[in-house]
Design a protein around this motif. Structure first.
Motif, mmCIF file in Angstrom:
data_model
loop_
_atom_site.group_PDB
_atom_site.id
_atom_site.type_symbol
_atom_site.label_atom_id
_atom_site.label_comp_id
_atom_site.label_asym_id
_atom_site.label_seq_id
_atom_site.Cartn_x
_atom_site.Cartn_y
_atom_site.Cartn_z
ATOM 1 N N SER A 180 0.829 -1.208 0.000
ATOM 2 C CA SER A 180 0.000 0.000 0.000
ATOM 3 C C SER A 180 0.862 1.256 0.000
ATOM 4 O O SER A 180 0.441 2.308 -0.462
ATOM 5 N N THR A 181 2.084 1.153 0.523
ATOM 6 C CA THR A 181 2.976 2.308 0.558
ATOM 7 C C THR A 181 4.164 2.050 -0.355
ATOM 8 O O THR A 181 4.830 1.027 -0.242
ATOM 9 N N LEU A 182 4.404 2.992 -1.270
ATOM 10 C CA LEU A 182 5.534 2.866 -2.191
ATOM 11 C C LEU A 182 6.307 4.177 -2.197
ATOM 12 O O LEU A 182 5.802 5.218 -1.791
ATOM 13 N N GLY A 183 7.543 4.114 -2.695
ATOM 14 C CA GLY A 183 8.350 5.322 -2.823
ATOM 15 C C GLY A 183 8.996 5.710 -1.504
ATOM 16 O O GLY A 183 9.129 4.898 -0.580
ATOM 17 N N ILE A 184 9.346 6.974 -1.409
ATOM 18 C CA ILE A 184 10.123 7.466 -0.272
ATOM 19 C C ILE A 184 9.374 7.264 1.042
ATOM 20 O O ILE A 184 9.988 7.114 2.101
ATOM 21 N N GLN A 185 8.034 7.190 0.971
ATOM 22 C CA GLN A 185 7.247 6.973 2.191
ATOM 23 C C GLN A 185 7.556 5.636 2.861
ATOM 24 O O GLN A 185 7.280 5.455 4.050
ATOM 25 N N GLN A 186 8.134 4.711 2.106
ATOM 26 C CA GLN A 186 8.508 3.429 2.699
ATOM 27 C C GLN A 186 9.574 3.594 3.784
ATOM 28 O O GLN A 186 9.771 2.696 4.596
ATOM 29 N N LEU A 187 10.272 4.732 3.755
ATOM 30 C CA LEU A 187 11.330 4.969 4.744
ATOM 31 C C LEU A 187 10.827 5.727 5.968
ATOM 32 O O LEU A 187 11.621 6.097 6.829
ATOM 33 N N ASP A 188 9.520 5.934 6.030
ATOM 34 C CA ASP A 188 8.969 6.684 7.156
ATOM 35 C C ASP A 188 9.363 6.009 8.471
ATOM 36 O O ASP A 188 9.197 4.807 8.633
ATOM 37 N N GLY A 189 9.909 6.794 9.364
ATOM 38 C CA GLY A 189 10.344 6.246 10.649
ATOM 39 C C GLY A 189 11.820 5.900 10.680
ATOM 40 O O GLY A 189 12.432 5.848 11.743
ATOM 41 N N ALA A 190 12.393 5.645 9.499
ATOM 42 C CA ALA A 190 13.804 5.270 9.439
ATOM 43 C C ALA A 190 14.669 6.396 8.900
ATOM 44 O O ALA A 190 15.898 6.371 9.009
ATOM 45 N N TRP A 191 14.046 7.394 8.281
ATOM 46 C CA TRP A 191 14.770 8.489 7.642
ATOM 47 C C TRP A 191 13.870 9.719 7.755
ATOM 48 O O TRP A 191 12.642 9.583 7.644
ATOM 49 N N PRO A 192 14.464 10.900 7.992
ATOM 50 C CA PRO A 192 13.622 12.090 8.248
ATOM 51 C C PRO A 192 12.937 12.613 6.989
ATOM 52 O O PRO A 192 13.191 13.733 6.538
ATOM 53 N N ILE A 193 12.046 11.825 6.438
ATOM 54 C CA ILE A 193 11.430 12.216 5.163
ATOM 55 C C ILE A 193 10.531 13.437 5.315
ATOM 56 O O ILE A 193 10.450 14.244 4.402
ATOM 57 N N GLN A 194 9.870 13.576 6.471
ATOM 58 C CA GLN A 194 9.010 14.761 6.641
ATOM 59 C C GLN A 194 9.847 16.034 6.645
ATOM 60 O O GLN A 194 9.491 17.033 6.019
ATOM 61 N N SER A 195 10.977 15.995 7.364
ATOM 62 C CA SER A 195 11.850 17.165 7.411
ATOM 63 C C SER A 195 12.324 17.534 6.015
ATOM 64 O O SER A 195 12.263 18.695 5.607
#
Ligand SMILES: [Zn+2]
Length: 430
Positions: free
Chosen positions: A156-171
């Motif tokens: 259900s989750t693809l792309g950079i969002q797959q790293l949510d929690g492991a990499w500061p993607i929101q920042s």
């Protein structure tokens, strides 16, 4: 041994999971050249067969006719998917057909053919889910035996969002970078910045992609003739859709009046343009706008790489301050080294650097930019770099004066920058 694999797009799962019926027909196709199957239609109510939405970017999934017929069944609390999990771990293992029919009474008789069945268990106990027992399992049925099929489910989750929690993607999604120079190093830097999750990229380069660029550029032959910035917008849009890209087919020197307001609105500059003038313009405009600029290039015919991080701090001088300091130490003139053939009809010296070496420099420049954004704007020093000025050994000969005297490929030497010269026209007004 390679297994035939069933690819189940997310939309097919949604259709099965959302169907009021507890079972129905499936249509799927066999992509013969690659020996995989993909589900293309789901019967959600008696006679109502809905097509599965497969994004066009998955080109290979569209190869062939969807003329194969299978079945799906919702089989709560029968443990059938547990059997799938168990059998799949035992190569060659299968169940007798009769035993399977007892477990799954709704399974259709395959007759003399091979049947295909997806079993859906929507309410698996928590401990089964944690053990890896799948909500969706797939089976090949013959009248002799039933074998588990290998299933790949589109997450259900693809792309950079797959790293949510492991990499500061929101920042990083909140930031924008300006990339000046979108050749071999700049295109690699753009790809890396998007892959790190930087939310917006402004690309500046006046050049078109031509045949002799292809060896080192991230763009392929389908983009020949286009402006590099436009090709990169297409490429990054396909690969990293979470990043927005704005192309500017401009020259940083000739169009400096248009670049200046752009720098005000962005968070960081990455300059991969070669030649004296563009790098000086970037150093000056960035300093005046109080923005960090990362300058990346290769020197000495691609034998060494160089990254300079110019931060608008009273501790660190600008590009000219660094070069003046190095000249005092007897180092080579790195700016002139990039333009040795200037005035001979060839603006750039013949490029002998290898494509991956240039991409390595571009990727390191992007990582330096990302580390700076995290440290400066988010107080996140988990990516803190050891200095402001890096020399990389790519294919070094070891005969240059310090600090360019790299002796080993793969070595990266970081140092600080000198403080601003008194009366430096770039630094003093900052
Ligand atoms: Zn200066």
């Amino acid at each position: 041994m390679s297994h035939a694999t069933f690819l189940i797009p997310r939309d097919a799962l949604s259709r099965i999971a959302g169907a009021e019926a507890s079972g129905g027909e499936l249509r799927f196709r066999h992509v013969t050249a690659d020996d995989f199957y993909v589900v293309t239609r789901v019967e959600v109510a008696s006679g109502l067969r809905l097509p599965v939405d497969i994004p066009k970017s998955y080109q290979r999934l569209a190869w062939g006719d969807d003329d194969l017929i299978g079945q799906w069944l919702r089989t709560p609390e029968r443990g059938v998917n547990h059997n799938h999990w168990y059998l799949l771990r035992r190569p060659g293992a299968s169940m007798p057909y009769d035993a399977f029919r007892e477990l799954v009474p709704g399974a259709r008789d395959p007759g003399a053919n091979v049947g295909f069945l997806i079993t859906h268990e929507p309410d698996l106990p928590e401990e089964h889910v944690e053990a890896g027992i799948p909500e969706f399992a797939a089976w090949f049925l013959t009248r002799d035996e039933v074998r588990p099929a290998h299933v790949a489910i589109e997450p259900s989750t693809l792309g950079i969002q797959q790293l949510d929690g492991a990499w500061p993607i929101q920042s990083l999604a909140s930031h924008s970078a300006l990339i000046v120079g979108c050749g071999s190093i700049g295109s690699a830097a753009a790809n890396a910045l998007a892959a790190y999750g930087v939310g917006h990229l402004n690309l500046v380069d006046p050049d078109r992609l031509l045949w002799d660029n292809l060896i080192r550029h991230t763009l392929g032959p389908e983009h020949v003739g286009r402006h590099k910035v436009d090709g990169l917008k297409t490429q990054l849009g396909q690969r990293w859709p979470a990043t927005t890209v704005t192309p500017h087919p401009l020259d940083v020197v000739d169009d400096a009046h248009r670049i200046r307001p752009m720098i005000k609105d962005i968070d960081i500059v990455v300059c991969a343009a070669d030649g004296i003038a563009p790098r000086r313009v970037v150093s000056h405009l960035s300093r005046r706008a109080r923005k960090t600029a990362i300058l990346a290039c290769v020197l000495d015919h691609g034998r060494i790489g160089e990254i300079i991080r110019l931060r608008p701090s009273p501790r660190f001088g600008c590009l000219l301050c660094l070069r003046a300091n190095l000249a005092q130490q007897g180092a080579m003139d790195a700016e002139a080294d990039q333009e040795l053939d200037y005035g001979t009809g060839q603006v750039h010296q013949p490029m002998t650097a290898t494509p991956p070496d240039l991409h390595l420099v571009g990727t390191l420049a992007a990582k330096t930019a990302v580390a700076t954004l995290l440290e400066t704007h988010h107080g996140d020093d988990t990516q803190r770099f050891p200095g402001e000025h890096a020399i990389l050994g790519l294919h070094p000969t070891g005969d240059l004066a310090a600090p360019f005297d790299m002796r080993q490929a793969g070595d990266i030497r970081w140092s600080t920058l000198p403080s601003p010269r008194p009366h430096c026209p770039t630094c003093s007004a900052a």
